[in-house]
Scaffold this motif. Structure first.
Motif, PDB file in Angstrom:
ATOM      1  N   GLY A 222       0.884  -1.163  -0.093  1.00  8.12           N
ATOM      2  CA  GLY A 222       0.225  -0.041  -0.008  1.00  8.12           C
ATOM      3  C   GLY A 222       0.749   1.138  -0.019  1.00  8.12           C
ATOM      4  N   GLU A 223       2.214   1.073  -0.424  1.00  7.47           N
ATOM      5  CA  GLU A 223       2.860   2.548  -0.258  1.00  7.47           C
ATOM      6  C   GLU A 223       3.342   3.080  -1.624  1.00  7.47           C
ATOM      7  N   GLN A 224       2.883   2.305  -2.577  1.00  7.22           N
ATOM      8  CA  GLN A 224       3.156   2.787  -4.023  1.00  7.22           C
ATOM      9  C   GLN A 224       2.208   3.652  -4.657  1.00  7.22           C
ATOM     10  N   ARG A 225       2.767   4.595  -5.674  1.00  5.50           N
ATOM     11  CA  ARG A 225       1.643   5.375  -6.419  1.00  5.50           C
ATOM     12  C   ARG A 225       1.618   4.733  -7.855  1.00  5.50           C
ATOM     13  N   PHE A 226       0.721   3.885  -7.681  1.00  5.29           N
ATOM     14  CA  PHE A 226       0.403   2.986  -8.775  1.00  5.29           C
ATOM     15  C   PHE A 226      -0.721   3.923  -9.574  1.00  5.29           C
ATOM     16  N   ASP A 227      -0.534   3.719 -11.050  1.00  5.87           N
ATOM     17  CA  ASP A 227      -1.402   4.480 -11.973  1.00  5.87           C
ATOM     18  C   ASP A 227      -2.224   3.583 -12.778  1.00  5.87           C
ATOM     19  N   ILE A 228      -1.725   2.182 -12.902  1.00  4.75           N
ATOM     20  CA  ILE A 228      -2.779   1.483 -13.792  1.00  4.75           C
ATOM     21  C   ILE A 228      -2.988  -0.225 -13.033  1.00  4.75           C
ATOM     22  N   MET A 229      -3.996  -0.690 -13.412  1.00  8.00           N
ATOM     23  CA  MET A 229      -4.359  -1.917 -12.950  1.00  8.00           C
ATOM     24  C   MET A 229      -4.819  -3.147 -13.962  1.00  8.00           C
ATOM     25  N   PHE A 230      -4.365  -4.149 -13.934  1.00 12.45           N
ATOM     26  CA  PHE A 230      -4.503  -5.214 -14.791  1.00 12.45           C
ATOM     27  C   PHE A 230      -5.372  -6.354 -14.198  1.00 12.45           C
TER      28      PHE A 230
END
Ligand code: ZN
Length: 271
Positions: free
Chosen positions: A181-189
């Motif tokens: 839960g500590e990442q700045r994700f911007d896409i999801m598969f």
């Protein structure tokens, strides 16, 4: 039909350029030659992966009046590792100035033992005959060029390095499931019930992911991949993080291009 194969390896991609030459192609385009007639040839990509190409000068569909050149290509694998493949096909004029081509937009996961690319409407037979002198050479010969790009999930080299990198890979695996839960994700598969989050700029360098992203508009953040296998796709994402210099494996954060750098880890493995 004669076959010439040239292979090159680029990172995890094996690129096969195959040239098929069909003599007297011209006469098979015309009535009363049967629509059932086809030129056929087998080709080998590497041990355990082989294919067959069939070219129908008058098409495969009896229900349409117009004749089309149909090209049906199949690839079979006996390999245990997961394979993604993309197929591009072209006919080039003999002066090299013009070409008719069909490009696949994305990589397919060969989840069954045989995958078929059906290009029944490659181009109209008339189109080739009209420009006879351009595309048809002496002896009525037609040349067809096929490029097959194959992503190999596990080559020997990658297998060895994945043992050395095991701790980092394990941490990346947890990260992609967003357990930390500590990442700045911007896409999801999503693949069935599995979800993988990722950084677009990191994973887009991988040729298979690049193909997936190109299919949607650039703002799209959610990608559903019903035909992929979760564990194989997860490995592929991990490979792209391992290979990218835009993710620091020491600080475990993404690095913005040209912006402040987290640490002085020069090496892409973060050491
Ligand atoms: Zn760092």
């Amino acid at each position: 039909m004669s076959v010439k194969i040239k292979k090159t390896i680029k990172k995890s991609l094996l690129i096969c350029n195959i040239e098929f030459e069909m003599e007297r192609f011209f006469i098979f385009c015309l009535h009363p030659k049967s629509r059932r007639f086809c030129f056929e040839s087998d080709f080998e990509i590497q041990e355990g992966i082989e294919g067959t190409i069939r070219v129908y000068p008058r098409g495969t569909d009896d229900n349409i009046l117009e004749n089309w050149i149909s090209v049906i290509t199949s690839v079979r694998t006996k390999s245990e590792s997961d394979i993604y493949a993309k197929l591009d096909l072209s006919i080039r004029s003999f002066d090299g100035l013009e070409k008719i081509e069909k490009l696949s937009a994305y990589y397919r996961f060969l989840h069954s033992r045989e995958e078929v690319w059906d290009m029944s409407k490659f181009t109209t037979t008339q189109n080739i005959l009209q420009h006879g002198g351009k595309f048809i050479g002496p002896m009525g010969t037609l040349k067809l060029y096929l490029t097959l790009s194959v992503h190999l999930d596990r080559t020997a080299n990658r297998w060895i390095s994945s043992i050395y990198d095991a701790p980092v890979r394990r941490r990346l695996r947890e990260m992609l499931k967003n357990k930390t839960g500590e990442q700045r994700f911007d896409i999801m598969f999503t693949i069935g019930k599995c979800q993988f989050q990722a950084h677009r700029q990191v994973v887009k360098c991988h040729p298979v992911v690049q193909g997936i992203l190109q299919r949607s508009d650039p703002q799209c953040q959610l990608f559903d991949l019903p035909n992929f296998r979760p564990d194989s796709f997860e490995n592929l994402l991990i490979d792209s993080y391992m290979d990218s210099s835009l993710f620091c494996k020491r600080c475990f954060i993404d690095r913005k291009k040209g912006a402040w750098s987290c640490c002085n880890a020069k090496n892409k493995y973060g050491s």
